[in-house]
Design a protein around this motif. Structure first.
Motif, PDB file in Angstrom:
ATOM      1  N   PHE A 165       0.998  -1.411  -0.093  1.00  0.00           N
ATOM      2  CA  PHE A 165      -0.084  -0.006   0.094  1.00  0.00           C
ATOM      3  C   PHE A 165       0.700   1.245  -0.038  1.00  0.00           C
ATOM      4  O   PHE A 165       2.371   1.156   0.553  1.00  0.00           O
ATOM      5  CB  PHE A 165      -0.753   0.062   1.449  1.00  0.00           C
ATOM      6  N   PRO A 166       0.372   2.271  -0.432  1.00  0.00           N
ATOM      7  CA  PRO A 166       1.045   3.561  -0.209  1.00  0.00           C
ATOM      8  C   PRO A 166       1.448   4.019   1.011  1.00  0.00           C
ATOM      9  O   PRO A 166       0.677   3.706   1.762  1.00  0.00           O
ATOM     10  CB  PRO A 166       0.081   4.731  -1.152  1.00  0.00           C
ATOM     11  N   ALA A 167       2.472   4.595   1.182  1.00  0.00           N
ATOM     12  CA  ALA A 167       3.022   5.094   2.637  1.00  0.00           C
ATOM     13  C   ALA A 167       1.913   5.831   3.161  1.00  0.00           C
ATOM     14  O   ALA A 167       1.765   5.634   4.348  1.00  0.00           O
ATOM     15  CB  ALA A 167       4.411   5.918   2.411  1.00  0.00           C
ATOM     16  N   ALA A 168       1.336   6.761   2.653  1.00  0.00           N
ATOM     17  CA  ALA A 168       0.394   7.749   3.340  1.00  0.00           C
ATOM     18  C   ALA A 168      -0.937   6.807   3.818  1.00  0.00           C
ATOM     19  O   ALA A 168      -1.416   7.270   4.813  1.00  0.00           O
ATOM     20  CB  ALA A 168      -0.103   8.804   2.458  1.00  0.00           C
ATOM     21  N   VAL A 169      -1.329   5.843   3.035  1.00  0.00           N
ATOM     22  CA  VAL A 169      -2.396   4.986   3.604  1.00  0.00           C
ATOM     23  C   VAL A 169      -2.145   4.408   4.746  1.00  0.00           C
ATOM     24  O   VAL A 169      -2.729   3.991   5.473  1.00  0.00           O
ATOM     25  CB  VAL A 169      -3.010   4.257   2.364  1.00  0.00           C
ATOM     26  N   VAL A 170      -0.850   3.705   4.781  1.00  0.00           N
ATOM     27  CA  VAL A 170      -0.462   3.003   5.895  1.00  0.00           C
ATOM     28  C   VAL A 170      -0.444   3.822   6.970  1.00  0.00           C
ATOM     29  O   VAL A 170      -0.922   3.380   8.194  1.00  0.00           O
ATOM     30  CB  VAL A 170       0.971   2.144   5.503  1.00  0.00           C
ATOM     31  N   ARG A 171       0.173   5.062   7.102  1.00  0.00           N
ATOM     32  CA  ARG A 171       0.064   5.763   8.198  1.00  0.00           C
ATOM     33  C   ARG A 171      -1.386   5.953   8.727  1.00  0.00           C
ATOM     34  O   ARG A 171      -1.641   6.009  10.054  1.00  0.00           O
ATOM     35  CB  ARG A 171       0.567   7.222   7.988  1.00  0.00           C
ATOM     36  N   GLY A 201       4.368   4.302  12.348  1.00  0.00           N
ATOM     37  CA  GLY A 201       4.160   4.229  13.777  1.00  0.00           C
ATOM     38  C   GLY A 201       3.867   2.775  13.934  1.00  0.00           C
ATOM     39  O   GLY A 201       3.012   2.540  14.925  1.00  0.00           O
ATOM     40  N   ILE A 202       4.256   1.716  13.291  1.00  0.00           N
ATOM     41  CA  ILE A 202       3.984   0.398  13.665  1.00  0.00           C
ATOM     42  C   ILE A 202       4.215  -0.342  14.908  1.00  0.00           C
ATOM     43  O   ILE A 202       5.462   0.372  15.656  1.00  0.00           O
ATOM     44  CB  ILE A 202       4.751  -0.538  12.521  1.00  0.00           C
TER      45      ILE A 202
END
Length: 360
Positions: A165-171, A201-202
């Motif tokens: 997934f795109p980084a922003a969506v994962v955040r 922030g996983i």
């Protein structure tokens, strides 16, 4: 009359702390001798029941399994001394296994969440990026405080591992889980995926085969543990061999990750990254192999007390479970010899006690 077991041998209440004199009284641990004589006396070294921090009860190679098969999986784990399981994603509803006397304590994560057609068929809730946040909220409400993301997998159009997934969506997804009171763990093989999930922030990373020196300070500073699943990573050469003809770049990448697997675990431990033991049992890996994983971590460079800690005291504390302490539920294993000095003794346990009941 009280149901009492006397543990007559040394008791490891921490990797470096030994006590003597422990009893199980009606399923709870006590360090003070009860007035009533014990019904059983068990000799050997006592440790808290093992934790498998990456396990898939209810999952088989083709997806969900029937309850009878899930029961067999749980029994295999119990026989190996696994008395606490952090489920790392299962398509089967295993809530019926919780709260009883016959299964390991089970902390569920709900179902894996993966990108559409970018994971093993039948395992995950598959979504596109615009559906990730809502899927995370759903699984956070369905589980027991954990959500499992598939952070990367082969992208057939690129011929190699790539983030799901795109980084922003994962955040946004990690924040949504936190808003729901859940922690997030992510399947991560590749190097760049680790940067993405750390930025998001996983709360935990599974496998972490792409670990590089640049990642280590961030794992320590952010307090993010890893679950290396070394006995599963041992399958990478076979995966690469199957992929060679169609996806040579991916195959070479998987071999390179496998070749440095032990070095990466040793570097992580030396840097102070927390490491927990997990088998990844449930699809390719059979259940009941937690001691194999502990010994694999020891073989990768962890001192034996640290390898034990990865599935005992520290693992229980991380998951909010009791160890060997006054009033704790009597979930313990008994070894013939001191496992810190004789590592192989954990593979042939003398006794397994679940909730004060001798099951082996």
């Amino acid at each position: 009359m009280a149901d009492i077991i006397h543990f007559r041998g040394p008791v490891l209440t921490a990797p470096d702390r030994v006590r003597h004199g422990l009893w199980s009284v009606d399923g709870r641990l006590a360090f003070n001798k009860p007035d009533t004589p014990p019904g059983r006396v068990l000799d050997g070294w006592v440790l808290p029941g093992f934790v498998d921090a990456h396990c898939h009860i209810g999952l088989g190679p083709a997806g969900p399994v029937e309850p009878a098969a899930a029961r067999d999986q749980a029994q295999a784990d119990l026989n190996a001394g696994t008395l606490l399981v952090r489920d790392a994603g299962s398509p089967a509803d295993t809530r019926w296994m919780q709260g009883g006397r016959d299964f390991p304590v089970l902390i569920r994560a709900g179902r894996h969440i993966a990108r559409t057609r970018r994971y093993l068929r039948g395992f995950a809730e598959e979504v596109e990026p615009d559906g990730l946040v809502e899927a995370v909220r759903k699984q956070a409400r369905d589980g027991d405080g954990w959500v499992k993301l598939v952070g990367d997998w082969i992208d057939r159009s690129a011929g190699d591992l790539a983030p799901s997934f795109p980084a922003a969506v994962v955040r946004d997804a990690v924040q949504a889980a936190h808003d729901e009171g859940a922690r997030v763990t992510a399947h991560c093989f590749a190097e760049d995926t680790l940067d993405q999930v750390l930025d998001a922030g996983i709360d935990c990373v599974e496998h972490a085969t792409g670990l590089l020196s640049r990642h280590l300070p961030r794992f320590v500073e952010q307090g993010v543990p890893i679950v290396p699943t070394l006995i599963n990573i041992a399958t990478f050469p076979d995966i690469a061999a199957q992929a060679d003809a169609k996806f040579p770049r991916y195959a070479a990448h998987m071999r390179a990750l496998w070749e440095r697997r032990l070095e990466r675990v040793a570097e992580a431990h030396a840097a102070g990254v927390r490491i927990f033991a997990g088998t990844d049992a449930g699809s390719v890996i059979r259940h009941g192999r937690i001691t194999d994983e502990m010994l694999a971590l020891h073989g990768a460079g962890l001192p034996m007390d640290a390898a034990l800690d990865s599935a005992c005291w520290a693992a229980r504390s991380w998951l909010g479970a009791d160890g060997v302490e006054e009033g704790a539920r009597a979930d313990v294993v008994v070894c013939r010899e001191d496992p810190r000095a004789v590592p192989e003794t954990i593979t042939a346990l003398e006794h397994v006690v679940l909730g004060g009941r001798i099951i082996r």
